[in-house]
Design a protein around this motif. Structure first.
Motif, mmCIF file in Angstrom:
data_model
loop_
_atom_site.group_PDB
_atom_site.id
_atom_site.type_symbol
_atom_site.label_atom_id
_atom_site.label_comp_id
_atom_site.label_asym_id
_atom_site.label_seq_id
_atom_site.Cartn_x
_atom_site.Cartn_y
_atom_site.Cartn_z
ATOM 1 N N SER A 34 -7.996 -15.754 -7.422
ATOM 2 C CA SER A 34 -8.094 -14.688 -7.016
ATOM 3 C C SER A 34 -8.377 -13.549 -8.098
ATOM 4 C CB SER A 34 -6.759 -14.093 -6.182
ATOM 5 O OG SER A 34 -5.729 -13.879 -7.076
ATOM 6 N N LEU A 35 -9.006 -12.543 -7.613
ATOM 7 C CA LEU A 35 -8.996 -11.153 -8.743
ATOM 8 C C LEU A 35 -7.750 -10.821 -9.340
ATOM 9 C CD1 LEU A 35 -11.059 -9.400 -10.092
ATOM 10 C CD2 LEU A 35 -10.654 -7.840 -8.204
ATOM 11 N N LEU A 36 -6.895 -10.905 -8.555
ATOM 12 C CA LEU A 36 -5.618 -10.532 -9.016
ATOM 13 C C LEU A 36 -4.978 -11.476 -10.297
ATOM 14 C CD1 LEU A 36 -2.984 -8.830 -9.247
ATOM 15 C CD2 LEU A 36 -2.120 -10.466 -7.203
ATOM 16 N N ASP A 37 -5.204 -12.962 -9.957
ATOM 17 C CA ASP A 37 -4.736 -13.848 -10.793
ATOM 18 C C ASP A 37 -5.670 -13.597 -12.096
ATOM 19 O OD1 ASP A 37 -2.689 -14.436 -9.536
ATOM 20 O OD2 ASP A 37 -3.389 -16.244 -8.779
ATOM 21 N N LEU A 38 -7.084 -13.558 -11.879
ATOM 22 C CA LEU A 38 -7.937 -13.403 -13.204
ATOM 23 C C LEU A 38 -7.320 -12.233 -14.078
ATOM 24 C CD1 LEU A 38 -10.297 -13.773 -14.745
ATOM 25 C CD2 LEU A 38 -11.666 -12.379 -13.013
ATOM 26 N N LEU A 39 -7.333 -10.925 -13.442
ATOM 27 C CA LEU A 39 -6.802 -9.907 -14.176
ATOM 28 C C LEU A 39 -5.532 -9.949 -14.833
ATOM 29 C CD1 LEU A 39 -7.790 -7.049 -11.463
ATOM 30 C CD2 LEU A 39 -9.134 -7.591 -13.466
ATOM 31 N N ARG A 40 -4.573 -10.519 -14.278
ATOM 32 C CA ARG A 40 -3.453 -10.578 -14.976
ATOM 33 C C ARG A 40 -3.131 -12.045 -15.840
ATOM 34 N NH1 ARG A 40 0.970 -8.042 -13.026
ATOM 35 N NH2 ARG A 40 2.432 -9.711 -13.294
ATOM 36 N N GLU A 41 -3.709 -13.307 -15.440
ATOM 37 C CA GLU A 41 -3.386 -14.160 -16.354
ATOM 38 C C GLU A 41 -4.631 -14.564 -17.282
ATOM 39 O OE1 GLU A 41 -2.646 -17.413 -13.462
ATOM 40 O OE2 GLU A 41 -1.034 -16.320 -12.279
ATOM 41 N N GLN A 42 -5.694 -14.298 -17.070
ATOM 42 C CA GLN A 42 -6.657 -14.329 -17.917
ATOM 43 C C GLN A 42 -7.051 -13.448 -18.796
ATOM 44 O OE1 GLN A 42 -9.116 -17.458 -15.055
ATOM 45 N NE2 GLN A 42 -9.964 -17.202 -17.028
ATOM 46 N N LEU A 43 -6.959 -12.041 -18.150
ATOM 47 C CA LEU A 43 -7.532 -10.820 -18.924
ATOM 48 C C LEU A 43 -6.246 -10.010 -19.334
ATOM 49 C CD1 LEU A 43 -10.561 -9.650 -16.937
ATOM 50 C CD2 LEU A 43 -10.529 -11.164 -18.648
ATOM 51 N N GLY A 44 -5.120 -10.384 -19.140
ATOM 52 C CA GLY A 44 -3.635 -9.750 -19.494
ATOM 53 C C GLY A 44 -3.796 -8.229 -18.958
ATOM 54 N N LEU A 45 -4.169 -7.894 -17.923
ATOM 55 C CA LEU A 45 -4.257 -6.483 -17.399
ATOM 56 C C LEU A 45 -3.045 -6.516 -16.257
ATOM 57 C CD1 LEU A 45 -8.181 -5.762 -17.069
ATOM 58 C CD2 LEU A 45 -6.377 -4.982 -18.700
ATOM 59 N N THR A 46 -1.837 -6.463 -16.721
ATOM 60 C CA THR A 46 -0.787 -6.592 -15.927
ATOM 61 C C THR A 46 -0.400 -5.405 -15.163
ATOM 62 O OG1 THR A 46 0.789 -6.390 -17.705
ATOM 63 C CG2 THR A 46 0.183 -8.549 -17.073
ATOM 64 N N GLY A 47 -1.145 -4.290 -15.235
ATOM 65 C CA GLY A 47 -1.047 -3.279 -14.449
ATOM 66 C C GLY A 47 -0.851 -3.327 -13.062
ATOM 67 N N THR A 48 -2.187 -4.005 -12.689
ATOM 68 C CA THR A 48 -2.194 -4.577 -11.266
ATOM 69 C C THR A 48 -0.984 -5.410 -10.980
ATOM 70 O OG1 THR A 48 -4.598 -4.154 -11.448
ATOM 71 C CG2 THR A 48 -3.886 -5.548 -9.489
ATOM 72 N N LYS A 49 -0.275 -4.993 -9.665
ATOM 73 C CA LYS A 49 1.042 -5.796 -9.719
ATOM 74 C C LYS A 49 0.769 -6.802 -8.484
ATOM 75 C CE LYS A 49 3.093 -3.415 -12.544
ATOM 76 N NZ LYS A 49 3.412 -4.088 -13.732
ATOM 77 N N LYS A 50 1.512 -8.038 -8.704
ATOM 78 C CA LYS A 50 1.471 -9.051 -7.559
ATOM 79 C C LYS A 50 2.673 -8.932 -6.835
ATOM 80 C CE LYS A 50 0.033 -13.417 -8.082
ATOM 81 N NZ LYS A 50 0.002 -14.585 -8.376
ATOM 82 N N GLY A 51 2.549 -8.337 -5.262
ATOM 83 C CA GLY A 51 3.696 -8.052 -4.327
ATOM 84 C C GLY A 51 3.607 -9.239 -3.470
ATOM 85 N N CYS A 52 2.853 -9.065 -2.181
ATOM 86 C CA CYS A 52 3.203 -10.027 -1.260
ATOM 87 C C CYS A 52 2.277 -11.266 -1.502
ATOM 88 C CB CYS A 52 2.747 -9.457 0.259
ATOM 89 S SG CYS A 52 1.343 -8.871 0.480
ATOM 90 N N ASP A 53 1.045 -11.029 -2.259
ATOM 91 C CA ASP A 53 0.016 -11.917 -2.262
ATOM 92 C C ASP A 53 -0.529 -12.300 -1.173
ATOM 93 O OD1 ASP A 53 -1.471 -13.248 -4.492
ATOM 94 O OD2 ASP A 53 -0.245 -15.031 -4.277
ATOM 95 N N ALA A 54 -0.697 -11.561 -0.023
ATOM 96 C CA ALA A 54 -1.081 -11.720 1.319
ATOM 97 C C ALA A 54 -1.758 -10.672 1.783
ATOM 98 C CB ALA A 54 0.058 -12.382 2.170
ATOM 99 N N GLY A 55 -2.214 -9.587 1.106
ATOM 100 C CA GLY A 55 -2.848 -8.418 1.410
ATOM 101 C C GLY A 55 -2.174 -7.638 2.317
ATOM 102 N N ALA A 56 -1.160 -7.524 2.466
ATOM 103 C CA ALA A 56 -0.146 -6.810 3.153
ATOM 104 C C ALA A 56 0.540 -5.560 2.490
ATOM 105 C CB ALA A 56 1.015 -7.405 3.896
ATOM 106 N N CYS A 57 0.666 -5.436 1.434
ATOM 107 C CA CYS A 57 1.520 -4.496 0.478
ATOM 108 C C CYS A 57 0.632 -3.417 -0.082
ATOM 109 C CB CYS A 57 2.583 -5.064 -0.212
ATOM 110 S SG CYS A 57 1.953 -5.715 -1.836
ATOM 111 N N GLY A 58 -0.459 -3.778 -0.622
ATOM 112 C CA GLY A 58 -1.298 -2.883 -1.242
ATOM 113 C C GLY A 58 -0.947 -2.687 -2.839
#
Length: 218
Positions: free
Chosen positions: A83-107
């Motif tokens: 996912s774009l989320l995992d790319l940002l956090r795990e590969q690019l180190g941009l952890t400001g974008t948070k992983k909440g529900c990981d299902a598109g329900a929390c924003g």
């Protein structure tokens, strides 16, 4: 005339054939069941009946994607399921974008892709070839200590408590303003409804978005 019942005696050879037939059937069925249970029903097939070549073809593959994140171009190799989320956090180190529900329900993972807000957890990275992605780290226009007007409004309106949802709330608020959905408090609430705040700061979040919109800041 005889009163004895008709002779029902079965010839020995017929009984022997019947017994042999039953025994043959039972032994054959037992052998077939054992083969199926051990996964050896047919040579060259897996226990699920999938040929090895098909299983290899179904294995995940990787792809290369080139995209700009906060104005910086990145070309990366990713698993096609990333996912774009995992790319940002795990590969690019941009952890400001948070992983909440990981299902598109929390924003909590909301970012802007080509100036449109998306849930990063539902967006496949490999499909973003050539895209422009903006995260909370790249929202402020200048130096590191300079805030985006909506970030400043969140501070002035005290629009957060734990802060976990705040990056997604701010990115969604920026999108809401740019889309022109700030005509009233009710409209802001409606178009921000995909972002959940478990601390319950909704009134102040709306205040912050309305304040930034009045200043024409997005």
């Amino acid at each position: 005339m005889s009163s004895e019942p008709p002779d029902s005696h079965v010839p020995p050879e017929a009984d022997s054939a019947s017994t042999l037939s039953r025994r043959t059937f039972i032994s054959t069925a037992t052998a077939a069941g054992g083969a199926a249970a051990s996964g050896g029903l047919l040579p060259g097939l897996s226990p699920l009946g999938i040929e090895p070549a098909e299983a290899a073809a179904a294995a995940p593959v990787s792809g290369r994607v080139s995209l700009a994140v906060n104005g910086e171009r990145h070309t990366v190799t990713v698993d096609n399921r990333t996912s774009l989320l995992d790319l940002l956090r795990e590969q690019l180190g941009l952890t400001g974008t948070k992983k909440g529900c990981d299902a598109g329900a929390c924003g909590a993972c909301t970012v802007l892709v080509d100036d449109r807000r998306v849930n990063a957890c539902l967006t496949l990275a490999v499909r973003l070839e050539g895209a422009e992605v903006t995260t909370i780290e790249g929202l402020a226009p200048g130096a590191d200590d300079e805030l985006h007007p909506l970030q400043q409004s969140f501070i002035e309106q005290d629009a957060f408590q734990c802060g976990y949802c705040t990056p997604g709330q701010i990115m969604s608020g920026v999108g809401c303003i740019r889309e022109g959905h700030t005509g009233s408090r009710e409209e802001i609430r409606e178009w921000m409804s995909g972002n959940i705040c478990r601390c319950g700061c909704y009134v102040k979040i709306v205040n912050a978005v309305a304040q930034a919109a009045r200043k024409g800041s997005a």
